[in-house]
Design a protein around this motif. Sequence first.
Motif, PDB file in Angstrom:
ATOM      1  N   ASP A 297      35.321  26.127  41.889  1.00  0.00           N
ATOM      2  CA  ASP A 297      34.453  26.980  42.698  1.00  0.00           C
ATOM      3  C   ASP A 297      34.336  28.362  42.064  1.00  0.00           C
ATOM      4  N   PRO A 298      33.125  28.777  41.665  1.00  0.00           N
ATOM      5  CA  PRO A 298      32.960  30.094  41.044  1.00  0.00           C
ATOM      6  C   PRO A 298      33.168  31.247  42.019  1.00  0.00           C
ATOM      7  N   ASN A 299      33.224  30.949  43.318  1.00  0.00           N
ATOM      8  CA  ASN A 299      33.418  31.977  44.333  1.00  0.00           C
ATOM      9  C   ASN A 299      34.873  32.126  44.754  1.00  0.00           C
ATOM     10  N   VAL A 300      35.771  31.524  44.005  1.00  0.00           N
ATOM     11  CA  VAL A 300      37.193  31.584  44.335  1.00  0.00           C
ATOM     12  C   VAL A 300      37.661  33.039  44.349  1.00  0.00           C
ATOM     13  N   ARG A 301      38.614  33.334  45.225  1.00  0.00           N
ATOM     14  CA  ARG A 301      39.103  34.706  45.385  1.00  0.00           C
ATOM     15  C   ARG A 301      40.582  34.800  45.040  1.00  0.00           C
ATOM     16  N   ASP A 302      40.964  35.977  44.551  1.00  0.00           N
ATOM     17  CA  ASP A 302      42.368  36.211  44.231  1.00  0.00           C
ATOM     18  C   ASP A 302      43.121  36.640  45.488  1.00  0.00           C
ATOM     19  N   ALA A 303      44.379  36.978  45.338  1.00  0.00           N
ATOM     20  CA  ALA A 303      45.225  37.341  46.472  1.00  0.00           C
ATOM     21  C   ALA A 303      44.739  38.604  47.188  1.00  0.00           C
ATOM     22  N   ARG A 304      43.983  39.440  46.506  1.00  0.00           N
ATOM     23  CA  ARG A 304      43.456  40.666  47.112  1.00  0.00           C
ATOM     24  C   ARG A 304      42.074  40.466  47.723  1.00  0.00           C
ATOM     25  N   GLY A 305      41.551  39.258  47.626  1.00  0.00           N
ATOM     26  CA  GLY A 305      40.242  38.958  48.175  1.00  0.00           C
ATOM     27  C   GLY A 305      39.100  39.230  47.222  1.00  0.00           C
ATOM     28  N   HIS A 306      39.410  39.540  45.975  1.00  0.00           N
ATOM     29  CA  HIS A 306      38.371  39.785  44.975  1.00  0.00           C
ATOM     30  C   HIS A 306      37.916  38.463  44.381  1.00  0.00           C
ATOM     31  N   GLY A 307      36.608  38.279  44.328  1.00  0.00           N
ATOM     32  CA  GLY A 307      36.054  37.076  43.732  1.00  0.00           C
ATOM     33  C   GLY A 307      36.062  37.171  42.216  1.00  0.00           C
ATOM     34  N   ALA A 308      35.911  36.029  41.575  1.00  0.00           N
ATOM     35  CA  ALA A 308      35.894  35.994  40.109  1.00  0.00           C
ATOM     36  C   ALA A 308      34.749  36.844  39.555  1.00  0.00           C
ATOM     37  N   ILE A 309      33.630  36.882  40.264  1.00  0.00           N
ATOM     38  CA  ILE A 309      32.491  37.687  39.809  1.00  0.00           C
ATOM     39  C   ILE A 309      32.834  39.168  39.856  1.00  0.00           C
ATOM     40  N   LEU A 310      33.477  39.607  40.910  1.00  0.00           N
ATOM     41  CA  LEU A 310      33.872  41.015  41.025  1.00  0.00           C
ATOM     42  C   LEU A 310      34.868  41.387  39.934  1.00  0.00           C
ATOM     43  N   VAL A 311      35.807  40.511  39.657  1.00  0.00           N
ATOM     44  CA  VAL A 311      36.798  40.760  38.607  1.00  0.00           C
ATOM     45  C   VAL A 311      36.099  40.865  37.253  1.00  0.00           C
ATOM     46  N   ALA A 312      35.180  39.942  36.982  1.00  0.00           N
ATOM     47  CA  ALA A 312      34.450  39.955  35.714  1.00  0.00           C
ATOM     48  C   ALA A 312      33.624  41.232  35.574  1.00  0.00           C
ATOM     49  N   ALA A 313      32.964  41.647  36.643  1.00  0.00           N
ATOM     50  CA  ALA A 313      32.151  42.869  36.604  1.00  0.00           C
ATOM     51  C   ALA A 313      33.036  44.095  36.392  1.00  0.00           C
ATOM     52  N   GLY A 314      34.157  44.139  37.069  1.00  0.00           N
ATOM     53  CA  GLY A 314      35.066  45.274  36.947  1.00  0.00           C
ATOM     54  C   GLY A 314      35.666  45.412  35.560  1.00  0.00           C
ATOM     55  N   LEU A 315      35.839  44.302  34.871  1.00  0.00           N
ATOM     56  CA  LEU A 315      36.422  44.319  33.532  1.00  0.00           C
ATOM     57  C   LEU A 315      35.364  44.324  32.428  1.00  0.00           C
ATOM     58  N   GLY A 316      34.109  44.289  32.823  1.00  0.00           N
ATOM     59  CA  GLY A 316      33.038  44.283  31.824  1.00  0.00           C
ATOM     60  C   GLY A 316      32.950  42.993  31.039  1.00  0.00           C
ATOM     61  N   ARG A 317      33.294  41.879  31.643  1.00  0.00           N
ATOM     62  CA  ARG A 317      33.257  40.570  30.986  1.00  0.00           C
ATOM     63  C   ARG A 317      31.863  39.955  31.175  1.00  0.00           C
ATOM     64  N   GLU A 318      30.931  40.361  30.337  1.00  0.00           N
ATOM     65  CA  GLU A 318      29.538  39.971  30.466  1.00  0.00           C
ATOM     66  C   GLU A 318      29.334  38.460  30.372  1.00  0.00           C
ATOM     67  N   GLN A 319      30.008  37.818  29.418  1.00  0.00           N
ATOM     68  CA  GLN A 319      29.864  36.361  29.260  1.00  0.00           C
ATOM     69  C   GLN A 319      30.360  35.637  30.496  1.00  0.00           C
ATOM     70  N   ALA A 320      31.463  36.091  31.050  1.00  0.00           N
ATOM     71  CA  ALA A 320      32.002  35.470  32.253  1.00  0.00           C
ATOM     72  C   ALA A 320      31.032  35.648  33.424  1.00  0.00           C
ATOM     73  N   LEU A 321      30.429  36.823  33.525  1.00  0.00           N
ATOM     74  CA  LEU A 321      29.445  37.055  34.580  1.00  0.00           C
ATOM     75  C   LEU A 321      28.283  36.084  34.470  1.00  0.00           C
ATOM     76  N   ARG A 322      27.802  35.884  33.269  1.00  0.00           N
ATOM     77  CA  ARG A 322      26.688  34.944  33.078  1.00  0.00           C
ATOM     78  C   ARG A 322      27.103  33.532  33.458  1.00  0.00           C
ATOM     79  N   ALA A 323      28.294  33.143  33.084  1.00  0.00           N
ATOM     80  CA  ALA A 323      28.769  31.791  33.380  1.00  0.00           C
ATOM     81  C   ALA A 323      28.969  31.585  34.884  1.00  0.00           C
TER      82      ALA A 323
END
Length: 122
Positions: A95-121
Amino acid sequence: MLFRLLAQGAARQSALQCLLDRGQGVGGRGGLALFLHACLVGEHVSRSSEHIALGLLERGADASGSLPPHDPPLVLAVRLGWQRLVDALLARGVDPNVRDARGHGAILVAAGLGREQALRAL
């Protein structure tokens, strides 16, 4: 023994690889997340560590499960910057919408870290 090695991440890479080469099963909830968390904490972010994670996944490691307090494998793969693992997890239906222990989704984590390829995926 396998889960003890997984909990040490890439610091025990040779011992872990030896077990895998001998056909050790890697099933069980949270094993991949345990390894990824240990790599993140130990700052073992090399491509060889990603290769081991991919090998675990190919041998049947749990692609989506984690045990508290560890985050799900997809979020950890994004944090580590391991795009091949992100792609492999998504290809297995994680599930691409999975959340971490703090409630942050994978998309938010990728955006916060500047992981452009991960965001696209995602």
